[in-house]
Write an enzyme that holds these catalytic residues in place. Structure first.
Site, short mmCIF file in Angstrom:
data_model
loop_
_atom_site.label_atom_id
_atom_site.label_comp_id
_atom_site.label_asym_id
_atom_site.label_seq_id
_atom_site.Cartn_x
_atom_site.Cartn_y
_atom_site.Cartn_z
N GLY A 146 61.77 79.02 50.72
CA GLY A 146 62.02 78.45 52.04
C GLY A 146 60.78 78.47 52.89
CB CYS A 161 59.17 81.58 46.71
SG CYS A 161 57.61 81.45 47.59
CE1 TYR A 162 61.97 83.54 54.47
CE2 TYR A 162 64.18 83.59 53.50
CZ TYR A 162 63.33 83.82 54.58
OH TYR A 162 63.84 84.33 55.75
CG HIS A 176 58.24 77.75 43.56
ND1 HIS A 176 59.39 77.67 44.29
CD2 HIS A 176 57.27 78.18 44.40
CE1 HIS A 176 59.13 78.02 45.55
NE2 HIS A 176 57.85 78.34 45.63
CD GLU A 181 61.79 76.43 41.93
OE1 GLU A 181 61.61 77.43 41.21
OE2 GLU A 181 61.62 76.45 43.16
CG ASP A 241 76.09 55.74 41.11
OD1 ASP A 241 75.61 56.12 40.03
OD2 ASP A 241 75.43 55.65 42.15
CE LYS A 245 71.95 55.65 39.70
NZ LYS A 245 72.68 54.94 40.77
N1 LIG Z 1 80.00 43.63 45.41
C1 LIG Z 1 80.84 44.68 45.57
N2 LIG Z 1 82.16 44.53 45.39
C2 LIG Z 1 83.00 45.56 45.57
N3 LIG Z 1 82.62 46.80 45.92
C3 LIG Z 1 81.32 47.01 46.10
C4 LIG Z 1 80.35 45.97 45.95
N4 LIG Z 1 79.14 46.48 46.22
C5 LIG Z 1 79.33 47.77 46.52
N5 LIG Z 1 80.64 48.09 46.44
C6 LIG Z 1 81.25 49.42 46.67
O1 LIG Z 1 80.49 50.11 47.61
C7 LIG Z 1 79.97 51.33 47.06
C8 LIG Z 1 78.59 51.56 47.59
O2 LIG Z 1 77.77 50.55 47.06
P1 LIG Z 1 76.27 50.81 46.84
O3 LIG Z 1 75.68 49.78 45.96
O4 LIG Z 1 75.71 51.03 48.19
O5 LIG Z 1 76.36 52.23 46.09
P2 LIG Z 1 75.59 52.85 44.90
O6 LIG Z 1 75.43 54.27 45.23
O7 LIG Z 1 74.39 51.99 44.60
O8 LIG Z 1 76.62 52.77 43.71
P3 LIG Z 1 76.56 51.86 42.42
O9 LIG Z 1 75.61 52.53 41.48
O10 LIG Z 1 77.94 51.81 41.93
O11 LIG Z 1 76.06 50.52 42.86
C9 LIG Z 1 80.00 51.14 45.56
O12 LIG Z 1 80.09 52.38 44.87
C10 LIG Z 1 81.22 50.27 45.40
O13 LIG Z 1 82.38 51.07 45.38
N1 LIG Z 2 57.89 78.67 48.91
C1 LIG Z 2 58.36 79.65 49.64
O1 LIG Z 2 59.50 80.09 49.49
C2 LIG Z 2 57.45 80.17 50.72
C3 LIG Z 2 57.97 81.43 51.34
C4 LIG Z 2 57.23 81.80 52.61
N2 LIG Z 2 57.47 80.79 53.60
C5 LIG Z 2 55.73 81.93 52.32
O2 LIG Z 2 54.96 81.14 52.80
O3 LIG Z 2 55.32 82.82 51.61
#
Ligand SMILES: Nc1ncnc2c1ncn2[C@@H]1O[C@H](COP(=O)(O)OP(=O)(O)OP(=O)(O)O)[C@@H](O)[C@H]1O
Ligand SMILES: NC(=O)CC[C@H](N)C(=O)O
Ligand SMILES: O=c1[nH]c(=O)c2[nH+]cn([C@@H]3O[C@H](COP(=O)(O)O)[C@@H](O)[C@H]3O)c2[nH]1
Ligand SMILES: [Mg+2]
Length: 516
Positions: A58, A85-86, A173, A175, A231, A372
């Site tokens: 942090g 870290c933090y 870190h 990660e 999605d 994703k």
């Molecule tokens: N052309 C469309 N027709 C019907 N529903 C839609 C359409 N476009 C978007 N949506 C709905 O709106 C939601 C949000 O769309 P958007 O494209 O912003 O999301 P997204 O996170 O990109 O999801 P996706 O990967 O499914 O496109 C979608 O998940 C879908 O449910």
């Molecule tokens: N990456 C961190 O968690 C940093 C911790 C703390 N802020 C530092 O500077 O040491």
């Protein structure tokens, strides 16, 4: 809906820019984890406490006046704790106040870790290896309850272990990919120290999710908007597996889709994915509303509101619909629950997200705990064809935000043709999968050209292709020059109204992927 399996890791967020990465690394071990703010009310986990806790890094210093502290109740669970870290510094500070202080030298970047004890957390880590440091404070004095298990030249306390309890800490870190054995360290913690097995897989996720959807929905009906994106398609497929024809999907032609997209995507949904989908052509309505709208945010709002209307009309005469299925992802959730609060609105992406409040439908969000790439894996496991899974992202507001002026049919036709040439050439040249997203924008800039001895004064097409992992940051794709030349040539020759093509060589940040 709650997908938390029996075995899981809790990540408490102290505001590190790397917190999401910790979650990703743990998930890659096929162990489920969740991120929550450091001050989360732990009573919410009483039914199913985590099997281990990771304290993130942090930006604060433990000596700051309102420095975030550990909720000591985590120790009542009696499960292993790893401070990063933090996270480590706050553990040390709580043992001996004043033991953490500003270091003479900030340490940022690669550092050589020297292992002093490789029996548990650092098992199988070579005596010397590269780790990633990012800190300004350091531990000056360590309580006698802790033992140093690794150091660096600059930090004599680089990794520690509690003498009696399974509490560990690292100053670096693990990660971050630059920590060469970071994955192994997290694996040691999660598998050996927390005794978890990598049993959280796409398959187990699908099974439990389908079960939960069935239980929740009962005999009611669910509506799901499909966008042609991964999605919503994965969500619809999951819901369909669970409740069959109680699901109705809707795919709306909003007038700003790509060339042939409406029919192509409808065909895929029907023929290959066998989803019950209704295509609604609402293009007139959308284009009417978009008339004269130039401001990018207004375009998004207009499209979002029109979506709501079209959805509303689609189910107006049927009150058996009780649920709306949506493809909300974990990054959206993390952003909205982070103790830092949602970050500044750059673009209102989730323009269609506001559906339920207006429609009185309950939400089903089966992938709201997934990233994703995890959604893609679930899609693969569900049998969604690879070419669909690998489709480039396409924004909800579609081509409307790729026309850098007001939107009308003639401009849309020009952009559709140019976009189609670019994308189909990428496919033909095996470059489509090499880039994360590619697009064409229609610029309202007219310039002079000469074609067949005639003067032309026409519009410009901007091409953009980016490489990225998650769309949060991106680099412009270094596409081969002969390829770009060929695409440019085709667009200028074949698309009426265009006499100039430019290639966008900006990275994100500071630019964004889309132009609006
Ligand atoms: N052309 C469309 N027709 C019907 N529903 C839609 C359409 N476009 C978007 N949506 C709905 O709106 C939601 C949000 O769309 P958007 O494209 O912003 O999301 P997204 O996170 O990109 O999801 P996706 O990967 O499914 O496109 C979608 O998940 C879908 O449910
Ligand atoms: N990456 C961190 O968690 C940093 C911790 C703390 N802020 C530092 O500077 O040491
Ligand atoms: O569903 C969406 N609604 C939107 O309003 C929207 N704006 C951008 N995008 C997509 O998000 C990713 C990152 O885009 P930016 O770098 O342009 O912010 C890229 O993949 C963009 O295509 C959107 N998706
Ligand atoms: Mg989309």
């Amino acid at each position: 809906m709650q997908h938390r399996p029996q075995n899981w890791i809790l990540i408490l967020d102290f505001g590190s820019q790397y917190t999401q990465l910790i979650a990703r690394r743990v998930r890659e071990l096929n162990v489920y984890c969740e991120i929550h703010p450091f001050n989360k009310d732990l009573a919410t986990f009483a039914d199913n406490p985590p099997n281990g806790v990771i304290l993130s890094g942090g930006p604060s210093s433990v000596n700051d006046e309102n420095a975030p502290n550990i909720n000591e109740d985590i120790f009542n669970w009696d499960v292993p704790v790893l401070g990063i870290c933090y996270g480590l510094q706050i553990l040390a500070h709580n043992e001996i106040s004043g033991s953490v202080e500003k270091a003479d030298r900030r340490e940022f970047g690669r550092s050589e870790l020297i292992v002093d004890d490789n029996t548990d957390l650092l098992k199988e880590i070579p005596e010397e290896s590269v780790v990633w440091m990012s800190h300004g404070d350091h531990i000056k004095e360590l309580s006698s309850n802790y033992e140093v298990i690794a150091h660096t030249d600059n930090a004599h306390v680089a990794a520690v272990r509690h003498d009696e309890k399974p509490i560990y800490g690292v100053q670096f870190h693990p990660e971050v990919v630059h920590t060469v054995y970071g994955g192994q360290i997290l694996q040691n913690f999660v598998y050996s120290i927390c005794h978890l097995k990598g049993s959280w897989t796409a398959k187990s996720f699908i099974e439990s999710t389908i079960e939960e959807i069935r239980e929740k929905v009962g005999d009611d009906r669910v509506i799901c908007g499909l966008s042609g994106g991964v999605d919503s398609t994965v969500v619809a497929t999951l819901v369909h597996e669970a409740i069959g024809d109680q699901l109705q999907c809707i795919f709306v032609d909003n007038g700003v889709l790509r060339k042939n997209e409406f029919q192509d995507v409808l065909d895929i949904y029907e023929d290959q994915l066998h989803l019950p989908v209704k295509g609604i052509d609402a293009s007139d309505k959308f284009l009417e509303r978009l008339k004269g709208v130039v401001d990018p945010e207004m375009k998004r709002i207009t499209i979002g509101e029109t979506f709501i209307e079209v959805f509303d009309e689609a189910i107006a005469h049927d009150d058996s619909y009780k649920y709306l299925a949506q493809g909300t992802l974990y990054p959206d959730v993390i952003e909205s629950i982070s103790f830092k609060g949602p970050s500044a609105t750059i673009k209102s992406h989730h323009n269609v997200g506001g559906l339920p409040e207006e429609m009185n439908l309950d939400l089903i969000e089966p992938v709201r705990e997934l990233f994703k790439d995890e959604v893609r894996n679930v899609g693969r496991e569900l049998g969604i064809p690879e070419h669909f899974i690998k489709r480039h992202p396409f924004p909800g507001p579609g081509l409307a935000i790729r026309i850098i002026s007001d939107v009308d049919r003639p401009k849309l036709d020009i952009l559709r043709e140019a976009d189609d040439i670019f994308i189909s050439e990428l496919r033909k040249n095996d470059l489509y999968d090499e880039v994360w997203q590619a697009l064409a924008v229609l610029l309202p800039v007219q310039s002079v050209g000469v074609m067949g001895d005639e003067r032309t004064y026409e519009f410009t097409i901007g091409l953009r292709a980016v490489t990225s992992v998650d769309g949060m940051t991106a680099d412009w794709a270094h596409l081969p020059h002969p390829f770009l030349a060929h695409v440019s040539n085709r667009i200028i020759n074949e698309v009426r109204g265009i006499n100039r093509v430019v290639y966008d060589i900006s990275s994100k940040p500071p630019s964004t992927i889309e132009w609006e």
